[in-house]
Design a protein around this motif. Structure first.
Motif, PDB file in Angstrom:
ATOM      1  N   THR A 292      12.277   7.873  -7.430  1.00  0.00           N
ATOM      2  CA  THR A 292      12.365   8.052  -5.982  1.00  0.00           C
ATOM      3  C   THR A 292      13.837   7.983  -5.576  1.00  0.00           C
ATOM      4  OG1 THR A 292      11.895   5.676  -5.763  1.00  0.00           O
ATOM      5  CG2 THR A 292      10.074   7.184  -5.343  1.00  0.00           C
ATOM      6  N   PRO A 293      14.195   8.484  -4.385  1.00  0.00           N
ATOM      7  CA  PRO A 293      15.589   8.451  -3.940  1.00  0.00           C
ATOM      8  C   PRO A 293      16.152   7.034  -3.860  1.00  0.00           C
ATOM      9  CG  PRO A 293      14.300   9.937  -2.577  1.00  0.00           C
ATOM     10  CD  PRO A 293      13.325   9.204  -3.429  1.00  0.00           C
ATOM     11  N   GLU A 294      17.470   6.939  -3.817  1.00  0.00           N
ATOM     12  CA  GLU A 294      18.130   5.633  -3.817  1.00  0.00           C
ATOM     13  C   GLU A 294      17.839   4.817  -2.564  1.00  0.00           C
ATOM     14  OE1 GLU A 294      22.048   6.544  -6.591  1.00  0.00           O
ATOM     15  OE2 GLU A 294      22.260   6.505  -4.404  1.00  0.00           O
ATOM     16  N   ASP A 295      17.389   5.455  -1.487  1.00  0.00           N
ATOM     17  CA  ASP A 295      17.097   4.695  -0.269  1.00  0.00           C
ATOM     18  C   ASP A 295      15.647   4.211  -0.216  1.00  0.00           C
ATOM     19  OD1 ASP A 295      16.056   7.223   0.097  1.00  0.00           O
ATOM     20  OD2 ASP A 295      17.245   7.687   1.881  1.00  0.00           O
ATOM     21  N   ILE A 296      14.930   4.325  -1.336  1.00  0.00           N
ATOM     22  CA  ILE A 296      13.583   3.767  -1.469  1.00  0.00           C
ATOM     23  C   ILE A 296      13.547   2.949  -2.747  1.00  0.00           C
ATOM     24  CG2 ILE A 296      11.119   4.245  -1.755  1.00  0.00           C
ATOM     25  CD1 ILE A 296      11.537   6.871  -0.288  1.00  0.00           C
ATOM     26  N   SER A 297      13.090   1.700  -2.663  1.00  0.00           N
ATOM     27  CA  SER A 297      12.973   0.851  -3.847  1.00  0.00           C
ATOM     28  C   SER A 297      11.542   0.354  -3.994  1.00  0.00           C
ATOM     29  CB  SER A 297      13.914  -0.355  -3.755  1.00  0.00           C
ATOM     30  OG  SER A 297      15.255   0.044  -3.889  1.00  0.00           O
ATOM     31  N   ILE A 298      11.059   0.338  -5.229  1.00  0.00           N
ATOM     32  CA  ILE A 298       9.745  -0.212  -5.543  1.00  0.00           C
ATOM     33  C   ILE A 298       9.984  -1.599  -6.113  1.00  0.00           C
ATOM     34  CG2 ILE A 298       7.540   0.198  -6.676  1.00  0.00           C
ATOM     35  CD1 ILE A 298       8.528   2.449  -4.734  1.00  0.00           C
ATOM     36  N   LEU A 299       9.704  -2.630  -5.336  1.00  0.00           N
ATOM     37  CA  LEU A 299      10.067  -3.991  -5.706  1.00  0.00           C
ATOM     38  C   LEU A 299       9.077  -4.626  -6.669  1.00  0.00           C
ATOM     39  CD1 LEU A 299      11.136  -5.294  -2.178  1.00  0.00           C
ATOM     40  CD2 LEU A 299      12.548  -4.180  -3.923  1.00  0.00           C
ATOM     41  N   ALA A 300       7.799  -4.319  -6.507  1.00  0.00           N
ATOM     42  CA  ALA A 300       6.774  -4.940  -7.352  1.00  0.00           C
ATOM     43  C   ALA A 300       5.504  -4.104  -7.308  1.00  0.00           C
ATOM     44  CB  ALA A 300       6.482  -6.366  -6.892  1.00  0.00           C
ATOM     45  N   ILE A 301       4.776  -4.124  -8.411  1.00  0.00           N
ATOM     46  CA  ILE A 301       3.466  -3.477  -8.473  1.00  0.00           C
ATOM     47  C   ILE A 301       2.515  -4.406  -9.214  1.00  0.00           C
ATOM     48  CG2 ILE A 301       2.097  -1.567  -9.438  1.00  0.00           C
ATOM     49  CD1 ILE A 301       4.371   0.299  -8.989  1.00  0.00           C
ATOM     50  N   GLU A 302       1.303  -4.519  -8.729  1.00  0.00           N
ATOM     51  CA  GLU A 302       0.277  -5.287  -9.427  1.00  0.00           C
ATOM     52  C   GLU A 302      -1.064  -4.582  -9.313  1.00  0.00           C
ATOM     53  OE1 GLU A 302      -1.213  -8.949  -7.489  1.00  0.00           O
ATOM     54  OE2 GLU A 302       0.277  -8.546  -5.909  1.00  0.00           O
ATOM     55  N   GLU A 303      -1.900  -4.807 -10.304  1.00  0.00           N
ATOM     56  CA  GLU A 303      -3.256  -4.265 -10.265  1.00  0.00           C
ATOM     57  C   GLU A 303      -4.109  -5.158  -9.371  1.00  0.00           C
ATOM     58  OE1 GLU A 303      -6.956  -3.616 -13.374  1.00  0.00           O
ATOM     59  OE2 GLU A 303      -4.900  -3.363 -14.133  1.00  0.00           O
ATOM     60  N   VAL A 304      -4.919  -4.551  -8.513  1.00  0.00           N
ATOM     61  CA  VAL A 304      -5.771  -5.312  -7.598  1.00  0.00           C
ATOM     62  C   VAL A 304      -7.206  -4.801  -7.700  1.00  0.00           C
ATOM     63  CG1 VAL A 304      -3.959  -5.933  -5.953  1.00  0.00           C
ATOM     64  CG2 VAL A 304      -5.125  -3.732  -5.722  1.00  0.00           C
ATOM     65  N   THR A 305      -8.121  -5.525  -7.088  1.00  0.00           N
ATOM     66  CA  THR A 305      -9.521  -5.108  -7.112  1.00  0.00           C
ATOM     67  C   THR A 305      -9.719  -3.872  -6.244  1.00  0.00           C
ATOM     68  OG1 THR A 305     -10.028  -6.611  -5.287  1.00  0.00           O
ATOM     69  CG2 THR A 305     -10.325  -7.451  -7.530  1.00  0.00           C
ATOM     70  N   GLU A 306     -10.790  -3.157  -6.492  1.00  0.00           N
ATOM     71  CA  GLU A 306     -11.006  -1.885  -5.807  1.00  0.00           C
ATOM     72  C   GLU A 306     -11.271  -2.041  -4.318  1.00  0.00           C
ATOM     73  OE1 GLU A 306     -15.800  -1.468  -6.828  1.00  0.00           O
ATOM     74  OE2 GLU A 306     -14.336  -0.112  -7.760  1.00  0.00           O
ATOM     75  N   ASP A 307     -11.560  -3.259  -3.865  1.00  0.00           N
ATOM     76  CA  ASP A 307     -11.807  -3.467  -2.434  1.00  0.00           C
ATOM     77  C   ASP A 307     -10.543  -3.884  -1.675  1.00  0.00           C
ATOM     78  OD1 ASP A 307     -11.606  -5.964  -3.579  1.00  0.00           O
ATOM     79  OD2 ASP A 307     -13.314  -6.837  -2.502  1.00  0.00           O
ATOM     80  N   PHE A 308      -9.411  -3.982  -2.366  1.00  0.00           N
ATOM     81  CA  PHE A 308      -8.169  -4.311  -1.667  1.00  0.00           C
ATOM     82  C   PHE A 308      -7.741  -3.131  -0.811  1.00  0.00           C
ATOM     83  CE2 PHE A 308      -3.567  -3.998  -1.224  1.00  0.00           C
ATOM     84  CZ  PHE A 308      -3.272  -5.214  -0.648  1.00  0.00           C
ATOM     85  N   HIS A 309      -7.286  -3.430   0.416  1.00  0.00           N
ATOM     86  CA  HIS A 309      -6.773  -2.391   1.296  1.00  0.00           C
ATOM     87  C   HIS A 309      -5.527  -2.922   1.990  1.00  0.00           C
ATOM     88  CE1 HIS A 309      -6.482   0.772   4.286  1.00  0.00           C
ATOM     89  NE2 HIS A 309      -7.449   1.432   3.665  1.00  0.00           N
ATOM     90  N   ALA A 310      -4.417  -2.217   1.815  1.00  0.00           N
ATOM     91  CA  ALA A 310      -3.133  -2.685   2.337  1.00  0.00           C
ATOM     92  C   ALA A 310      -3.145  -2.876   3.844  1.00  0.00           C
ATOM     93  CB  ALA A 310      -2.026  -1.710   1.939  1.00  0.00           C
TER      94      ALA A 310
END
Length: 254
Positions: free
Chosen positions: A84-102
């Protein structure tokens, strides 16, 4: 399908907000294009905790998305972050259950708003703070901010264009701090915020601080839904989505 939750940070200066829209570059468009490449050319839709407007920044935005197979989360984060471009950072990713909704499972959000109060605008703050050089009574602003706290119908502080019907929100705290030289920091914490609500509240507090609105303007605006007691919508560049919470008993409003 495997669901992933990601915490992302972005400088919103060069984007027309988060949500995909025609004839404009957005955060969602860029991240989804990268995920599509990582998913063998198959589309991937991301779902945010909430949308940010054009020019608004995020330090701790949360998204979720589904992929057809399990991935090593750190390898996935690294691939997404580096593509992704330098002005977007992905700080962390984790696997979650299928019912998780941001969006629907968020229990609280924290926004910061920066104001450059110098006589002349600081060129190094121009993309990350709104300039307001008029004299301000901080004590009056802090007293006025107390009327924001608690559960209220914030319809009067919601910009037109919102499709949300229930405009009642619970604001846990509002603080106004002096940081560094010639800069104010407004901190808003609550269970949810309406379309441009934080920017409208900041604009009103600045007018109160400058004496252009009475100290009880926010109290009167909320009690009577009186638009005459509100100030202008503050500029987008000063606004940062700092944190999204997913704990506690009450869920955030959509």
């Amino acid at each position: 399908m495997t669901r992933y939750k990601a915490i992302i940070s972005y400088d919103g200066t060069n984007y027309a907000g988060f949500q995909i829209q025609p004839n404009a570059v957005t955060i969602q468009e860029v991240i989804e294009a990268t995920l599509k490449r990582l998913n063998s050319g198959k589309p991937v839709t991301i779902h945010p905790s909430g949308r940010t407007d054009s020019g608004v920044h995020a330090v701790g935005q949360v998204i979720h998305f589904d992929l057809p197979q399990k991935r090593d989360v750190e390898k996935l984060r690294f691939a997404l972050d580096t593509q992704t471009p330098e002005d977007i950072s992905i700080l962390a990713i984790e696997e979650v259950t299928e019912d998780f909704h941001a969006r629907y499972l968020a229990t609280g959000k924290e926004y910061h708003y920066h104001v450059d109060t110098g006589k002349s605008p600081n060129p190094f703050k121009r993309l990350y703070a709104a300039h307001y050089h008029y004299e301000l009574d901080l004590d009056a602003m802090r007293r006025a901010a107390q009327f924001i706290e608690g559960e209220h119908d914030f319809s009067v502080f919601c910009a037109t264009g919102s499709s949300v019907e229930d405009k009642t929100r619970n604001v846990y705290s509002v603080t106004i701090e002096e940081i560094g030289e010639d800069e104010l920091l407004f901190v808003f914490k609550g269970n949810g915020f309406l379309y441009k609500m934080v920017r409208m509240l900041v604009g009103t507090l600045l007018k109160i601080g400058n004496g252009q609105l009475p100290e009880d303007a926010i109290q009167r605006a909320l009690a009577n839904q009186d638009k005459k007691m509100t100030g202008p919508t503050a500029q987008p560049e000063g606004l940062f989505l700092m944190k999204v919470d997913y704990s506690g008993e009450k869920k955030c409003h959509k």
